[in-house]
Design a protein around this motif. Structure first.
Motif, PDB file in Angstrom:
ATOM      1  N   GLY A 193       0.628  -1.263   0.058  1.00  0.00           N
ATOM      2  CA  GLY A 193       0.014   0.129   0.043  1.00  0.00           C
ATOM      3  C   GLY A 193       0.769   1.243  -0.069  1.00  0.00           C
ATOM      4  O   GLY A 193       0.325   2.393  -0.309  1.00  0.00           O
ATOM      5  N   VAL A 194       2.024   1.144   0.338  1.00  0.00           N
ATOM      6  CA  VAL A 194       3.054   2.425   0.315  1.00  0.00           C
ATOM      7  C   VAL A 194       4.212   2.206  -0.258  1.00  0.00           C
ATOM      8  O   VAL A 194       5.202   2.781  -0.306  1.00  0.00           O
ATOM      9  CB  VAL A 194       3.249   2.684   1.807  1.00  0.00           C
ATOM     10  CG1 VAL A 194       2.035   3.428   2.371  1.00  0.00           C
ATOM     11  CG2 VAL A 194       3.684   1.806   2.819  1.00  0.00           C
ATOM     12  N   LEU A 195       4.411   0.717  -0.889  1.00  0.00           N
ATOM     13  CA  LEU A 195       5.683   0.594  -1.515  1.00  0.00           C
ATOM     14  C   LEU A 195       5.229   0.350  -3.010  1.00  0.00           C
ATOM     15  O   LEU A 195       4.408  -0.564  -3.430  1.00  0.00           O
ATOM     16  CB  LEU A 195       6.166  -0.810  -0.783  1.00  0.00           C
ATOM     17  CG  LEU A 195       7.678  -0.954  -1.621  1.00  0.00           C
ATOM     18  CD1 LEU A 195       8.614  -0.037  -1.392  1.00  0.00           C
ATOM     19  CD2 LEU A 195       8.355  -2.347  -0.907  1.00  0.00           C
ATOM     20  N   GLU A 196       6.017   1.046  -4.128  1.00  0.00           N
ATOM     21  CA  GLU A 196       5.486   0.637  -5.386  1.00  0.00           C
ATOM     22  C   GLU A 196       6.209  -0.660  -5.618  1.00  0.00           C
ATOM     23  O   GLU A 196       7.360  -0.998  -5.378  1.00  0.00           O
ATOM     24  CB  GLU A 196       6.231   1.830  -6.237  1.00  0.00           C
ATOM     25  CG  GLU A 196       5.385   3.264  -6.128  1.00  0.00           C
ATOM     26  CD  GLU A 196       5.761   4.096  -7.061  1.00  0.00           C
ATOM     27  OE1 GLU A 196       4.985   4.249  -7.946  1.00  0.00           O
ATOM     28  OE2 GLU A 196       6.694   4.966  -6.557  1.00  0.00           O
ATOM     29  N   ASP A 197       5.629  -1.239  -6.538  1.00  0.00           N
ATOM     30  CA  ASP A 197       6.027  -2.502  -7.143  1.00  0.00           C
ATOM     31  C   ASP A 197       6.364  -3.410  -5.856  1.00  0.00           C
ATOM     32  O   ASP A 197       7.789  -3.838  -5.795  1.00  0.00           O
ATOM     33  CB  ASP A 197       7.061  -2.521  -8.118  1.00  0.00           C
ATOM     34  CG  ASP A 197       7.578  -3.698  -8.888  1.00  0.00           C
ATOM     35  OD1 ASP A 197       6.387  -4.794  -8.959  1.00  0.00           O
ATOM     36  OD2 ASP A 197       8.541  -3.860  -9.225  1.00  0.00           O
ATOM     37  N   PRO A 198       5.518  -3.682  -4.947  1.00  0.00           N
ATOM     38  CA  PRO A 198       5.929  -4.371  -3.706  1.00  0.00           C
ATOM     39  C   PRO A 198       6.238  -5.760  -3.460  1.00  0.00           C
ATOM     40  O   PRO A 198       6.839  -6.246  -2.731  1.00  0.00           O
ATOM     41  CB  PRO A 198       4.420  -4.248  -2.649  1.00  0.00           C
ATOM     42  CG  PRO A 198       3.537  -4.247  -3.911  1.00  0.00           C
ATOM     43  CD  PRO A 198       4.253  -3.480  -5.055  1.00  0.00           C
ATOM     44  N   VAL A 199       6.122  -6.366  -4.713  1.00  0.00           N
ATOM     45  CA  VAL A 199       6.465  -8.044  -4.983  1.00  0.00           C
ATOM     46  C   VAL A 199       7.531  -7.991  -6.027  1.00  0.00           C
ATOM     47  O   VAL A 199       8.660  -8.764  -5.483  1.00  0.00           O
ATOM     48  CB  VAL A 199       5.178  -8.781  -5.508  1.00  0.00           C
ATOM     49  CG1 VAL A 199       5.709 -10.069  -5.878  1.00  0.00           C
ATOM     50  CG2 VAL A 199       3.922  -8.816  -4.539  1.00  0.00           C
ATOM     51  N   ARG A 200       7.718  -7.772  -7.098  1.00  0.00           N
ATOM     52  CA  ARG A 200       8.613  -7.688  -7.943  1.00  0.00           C
ATOM     53  C   ARG A 200       9.804  -7.221  -7.459  1.00  0.00           C
ATOM     54  O   ARG A 200      11.068  -7.656  -7.523  1.00  0.00           O
ATOM     55  CB  ARG A 200       8.455  -7.565  -9.449  1.00  0.00           C
ATOM     56  CG  ARG A 200       6.970  -8.088  -9.946  1.00  0.00           C
ATOM     57  CD  ARG A 200       7.304  -9.312 -10.107  1.00  0.00           C
ATOM     58  NE  ARG A 200       5.977 -10.089 -10.999  1.00  0.00           N
ATOM     59  CZ  ARG A 200       5.505 -11.246 -10.969  1.00  0.00           C
ATOM     60  NH1 ARG A 200       6.276 -12.149 -10.498  1.00  0.00           N
ATOM     61  NH2 ARG A 200       4.533 -11.734 -11.848  1.00  0.00           N
ATOM     62  N   SER A 201       9.934  -6.045  -6.870  1.00  0.00           N
ATOM     63  CA  SER A 201      10.887  -5.317  -6.500  1.00  0.00           C
ATOM     64  C   SER A 201      11.784  -6.102  -5.502  1.00  0.00           C
ATOM     65  O   SER A 201      13.168  -5.749  -5.458  1.00  0.00           O
ATOM     66  CB  SER A 201      10.574  -3.774  -6.144  1.00  0.00           C
ATOM     67  OG  SER A 201       9.864  -4.008  -5.000  1.00  0.00           O
ATOM     68  N   LEU A 202      11.261  -6.955  -4.808  1.00  0.00           N
ATOM     69  CA  LEU A 202      11.869  -7.454  -3.617  1.00  0.00           C
ATOM     70  C   LEU A 202      12.509  -8.951  -4.090  1.00  0.00           C
ATOM     71  O   LEU A 202      13.178  -9.552  -3.353  1.00  0.00           O
ATOM     72  CB  LEU A 202      11.069  -7.929  -2.577  1.00  0.00           C
ATOM     73  CG  LEU A 202      10.206  -6.592  -1.972  1.00  0.00           C
ATOM     74  CD1 LEU A 202       9.126  -6.881  -0.898  1.00  0.00           C
ATOM     75  CD2 LEU A 202      11.365  -5.612  -1.569  1.00  0.00           C
ATOM     76  N   ASP A 203      12.238  -9.294  -5.368  1.00  0.00           N
ATOM     77  CA  ASP A 203      12.515 -10.433  -5.977  1.00  0.00           C
ATOM     78  C   ASP A 203      12.508 -11.826  -5.001  1.00  0.00           C
ATOM     79  O   ASP A 203      13.531 -12.495  -4.738  1.00  0.00           O
ATOM     80  CB  ASP A 203      14.255 -10.283  -6.045  1.00  0.00           C
ATOM     81  CG  ASP A 203      14.727 -11.372  -7.360  1.00  0.00           C
ATOM     82  OD1 ASP A 203      13.967 -12.086  -7.866  1.00  0.00           O
ATOM     83  OD2 ASP A 203      16.034 -11.703  -7.225  1.00  0.00           O
ATOM     84  N   CYS A 204      11.468 -11.845  -4.641  1.00  0.00           N
ATOM     85  CA  CYS A 204      11.357 -13.054  -3.562  1.00  0.00           C
ATOM     86  C   CYS A 204      10.362 -14.227  -4.104  1.00  0.00           C
ATOM     87  O   CYS A 204       9.915 -14.018  -5.416  1.00  0.00           O
ATOM     88  CB  CYS A 204      10.214 -12.494  -2.441  1.00  0.00           C
ATOM     89  SG  CYS A 204       8.866 -11.758  -2.990  1.00  0.00           S
ATOM     90  N   ASP A 205      10.284 -15.324  -3.556  1.00  0.00           N
ATOM     91  CA  ASP A 205       9.405 -16.389  -4.075  1.00  0.00           C
ATOM     92  C   ASP A 205       7.814 -16.617  -3.567  1.00  0.00           C
ATOM     93  O   ASP A 205       7.205 -17.106  -4.041  1.00  0.00           O
ATOM     94  CB  ASP A 205       9.983 -17.795  -3.640  1.00  0.00           C
ATOM     95  CG  ASP A 205      11.921 -17.820  -4.274  1.00  0.00           C
ATOM     96  OD1 ASP A 205      11.687 -18.215  -5.543  1.00  0.00           O
ATOM     97  OD2 ASP A 205      12.721 -17.456  -3.622  1.00  0.00           O
ATOM     98  N   PHE A 206       7.883 -15.944  -2.227  1.00  0.00           N
ATOM     99  CA  PHE A 206       6.674 -16.034  -1.579  1.00  0.00           C
ATOM    100  C   PHE A 206       6.546 -14.652  -0.969  1.00  0.00           C
ATOM    101  O   PHE A 206       7.481 -13.996  -0.505  1.00  0.00           O
ATOM    102  CB  PHE A 206       6.534 -16.979  -0.534  1.00  0.00           C
ATOM    103  CG  PHE A 206       6.907 -18.461  -0.971  1.00  0.00           C
ATOM    104  CD1 PHE A 206       5.893 -19.392  -1.710  1.00  0.00           C
ATOM    105  CD2 PHE A 206       8.229 -18.848  -0.724  1.00  0.00           C
ATOM    106  CE1 PHE A 206       6.438 -20.462  -1.926  1.00  0.00           C
ATOM    107  CE2 PHE A 206       8.536 -20.320  -1.176  1.00  0.00           C
ATOM    108  CZ  PHE A 206       7.538 -21.004  -1.780  1.00  0.00           C
ATOM    109  N   TYR A 207       5.227 -14.089  -0.854  1.00  0.00           N
ATOM    110  CA  TYR A 207       5.001 -12.779  -0.354  1.00  0.00           C
ATOM    111  C   TYR A 207       3.408 -12.919   0.204  1.00  0.00           C
ATOM    112  O   TYR A 207       2.531 -13.357  -0.355  1.00  0.00           O
ATOM    113  CB  TYR A 207       4.819 -11.986  -1.514  1.00  0.00           C
ATOM    114  CG  TYR A 207       4.553 -10.330  -1.177  1.00  0.00           C
ATOM    115  CD1 TYR A 207       5.580  -9.515  -0.937  1.00  0.00           C
ATOM    116  CD2 TYR A 207       3.367 -10.024  -0.877  1.00  0.00           C
ATOM    117  CE1 TYR A 207       5.218  -8.094  -0.399  1.00  0.00           C
ATOM    118  CE2 TYR A 207       2.923  -8.620  -0.784  1.00  0.00           C
ATOM    119  CZ  TYR A 207       3.983  -7.720  -0.285  1.00  0.00           C
ATOM    120  OH  TYR A 207       3.647  -6.485   0.204  1.00  0.00           O
ATOM    121  N   GLY A 208       3.508 -12.353   1.418  1.00  0.00           N
ATOM    122  CA  GLY A 208       2.195 -12.195   2.176  1.00  0.00           C
ATOM    123  C   GLY A 208       1.990 -10.965   2.803  1.00  0.00           C
ATOM    124  O   GLY A 208       3.021 -10.401   3.331  1.00  0.00           O
TER     125      GLY A 208
END
Length: 435
Positions: free
Chosen positions: A248-263
């Motif tokens: 909600g306050v981070l742009e591109d919150p998933v891809r930018s972190l280069d993770c495998d799982f996100y919750g």
């Protein structure tokens, strides 16, 4: 189409679908805010808008806030907009009027398509890659408890990770014999490089999973997640990110972190009603992870993680007005406003409380600030502020895994005013003098 409850789809009726009002679902503060942003033009750029108190007052008008309390504990749960509250009540009445018919239509007509699509858009991922769950704990525990691990396999985590996720990992340690490599993080961190080096030192050839909290709910500290993920990948390990405090306050919150799982939970900085969260994972991992609750035979894809039995579907419907407001504001404007407010009250506190110790540097935090006043009892300060000054903050104390955390967590919202934060700093200084 992803199917959360196969039997509900089979039972879907026209009556259930007709119970919904698309116009009502999207009405509210989003329209007002959108018109104002259009009027402002270039002045609506995040850095400029952050200081526009008239604009944020218009945003605030879209909420039904308690006028008796100055709420600076939005890191726990954000209020949802008035339009979402109205829709929550309306759709609850619709559902309870004839549940057996309306439940299927609510799921198929709205949750499974529109809510999923809006949440996926907010995360920058395809709708088919997310599961609608109830909160970040359910999302991350699905991975932490369901990922196949063998005795002796190592999981790297940190003492500052959220307690519910560490509870899950410790259960796996006791049940399955996995090994936890728990990183001790410096407070405050001298640099993002220093944080990365702690994780890199803990990652080894037996590491199978790395848990990252981005940012920490205890300190507000952001992590160099992409760098740590790269180190994990070199070791052949997977990465799970707890994004509860940044979605909600981070742009591109998933891809930018280069993770495998996100919750993440949606009731924090997205501002949705309590009861909706999201789980994302790379498609290659979907069939590897065991669901918390067994889905119907033949269920495929992310729908495997959505089955919880009969649920209050109206919560999902009420999310749409809140998601519309989030989409209109955008994460960059919200983040700029939160950083502006944090910088402002910290500057005032530097004068009133020169002895104050902050758990994260401003450039390494977002939305949350945890402050310790040496020589004082944080819990007593929190209680005095609430009782005497009608100010709500969170006391971050009594954490057995991180006993050195003894501060007050301060988390204003975008509509909090500088005058309110001035009042908070003055009250905090008075409370510290009286302790």
């Amino acid at each position: 189409m992803t199917d959360r409850r196969a039997f509900l789809r089979r039972a879907a009726t026209a009556a259930g679908a007709l119970a919904l009002s698309p116009a009502a679902l999207l009405a509210g503060a989003a329209d007002v805010v959108g018109d104002e942003l259009a009027r402002l033009g270039p002045a609506a750029a995040p850095a400029r808008l952050a200081e526009d108190e008239a604009f944020w007052a218009r945003v605030r008008a879209g909420y039904a806030l308690d006028p008796q309390v100055l709420n600076l504990d939005h890191g726990w749960t954000n209020p949802t907009p008035r339009a979402a509250l109205d829709e929550l009540a309306r759709q609850a009445r619709v559902l309870e009027g004839l549940p057996a018919e309306h439940l299927p239509g609510m799921w198929e007509g709205v949750s499974n398509v529109r809510v999923r699509g809006e949440l996926a858009a907010a995360m920058g991922v395809p709708p088919a890659e997310i599961a609608l769950v109830r909160n970040a704990t359910e999302a991350l525990d699905t991975v932490l408890l369901g990922l196949p691990l063998q005795r002796g396999d190592e999981v790297v985590c940190a003492t500052h990770d959220y307690y519910a996720m560490l509870d899950a990992l410790e259960q796996r340690r006791d049940r399955d014999g996995i090994v936890l490599r728990m990183v001790e993080l410096p407070v405050p961190a001298p640099s993002l490089d220093a944080l990365a080096e702690r994780y890199e030192a803990a990652i080894g050839p037996r590491t199978k999973l790395v848990l990252l909290t981005h940012p920490s709910n205890l300190t507000g500290q952001l992590l160099p997640a992409a760098r740590i993920a790269a180190a994990a990948r070199r070791a052949g390990a997977l990465v799970a990110v707890d994004g509860a405090q940044s979605l909600g306050v981070l742009e591109d919150p998933v891809r930018s972190l280069d993770c495998d799982f996100y919750g993440a939970s949606a009731h924090k900085w997205l501002g949705l009603p309590v009861g909706l969260g999201v789980l994302w994972m790379r498609p290659a991992h979907v069939e590897r992870v065991w669901p918390l609750l067994p889905p119907a035979p033949g269920t495929k894809g992310m729908a495997r993680f959505e089955w919880i039995g009969t649920a209050p579907e109206y919560v999902n419907l009420a999310a749409l007005p809140a998601l519309a407001l989030h989409r209109t504001l955008g994460p960059a404007r919200k983040a700029a406003r939160l950083r502006y407010l944090a910088d402002r009250w910290r500057a005032r506190a530097a004068r009133a409380l020169p002895q104050a110790r902050y758990y994260a540097e401003p450039a390494q935090s977002l939305g949350l600030t945890t402050v310790e006043i040496p020589g004082t009892d944080a819990k007593a300060l929190q209680q005095r502020l609430r009782r005497r000054d009608r100010i709500l903050v969170q006391a971050m104390v009594d954490n057995a895994r991180a006993p050195g955390i003894r501060g007050l967590r301060v988390s204003p919202n975008v509509y909090t005013t500088p005058a309110e934060l001035d009042r908070f700093v003055d009250a905090l200084a008075a409370a510290a003098r009286a302790s």
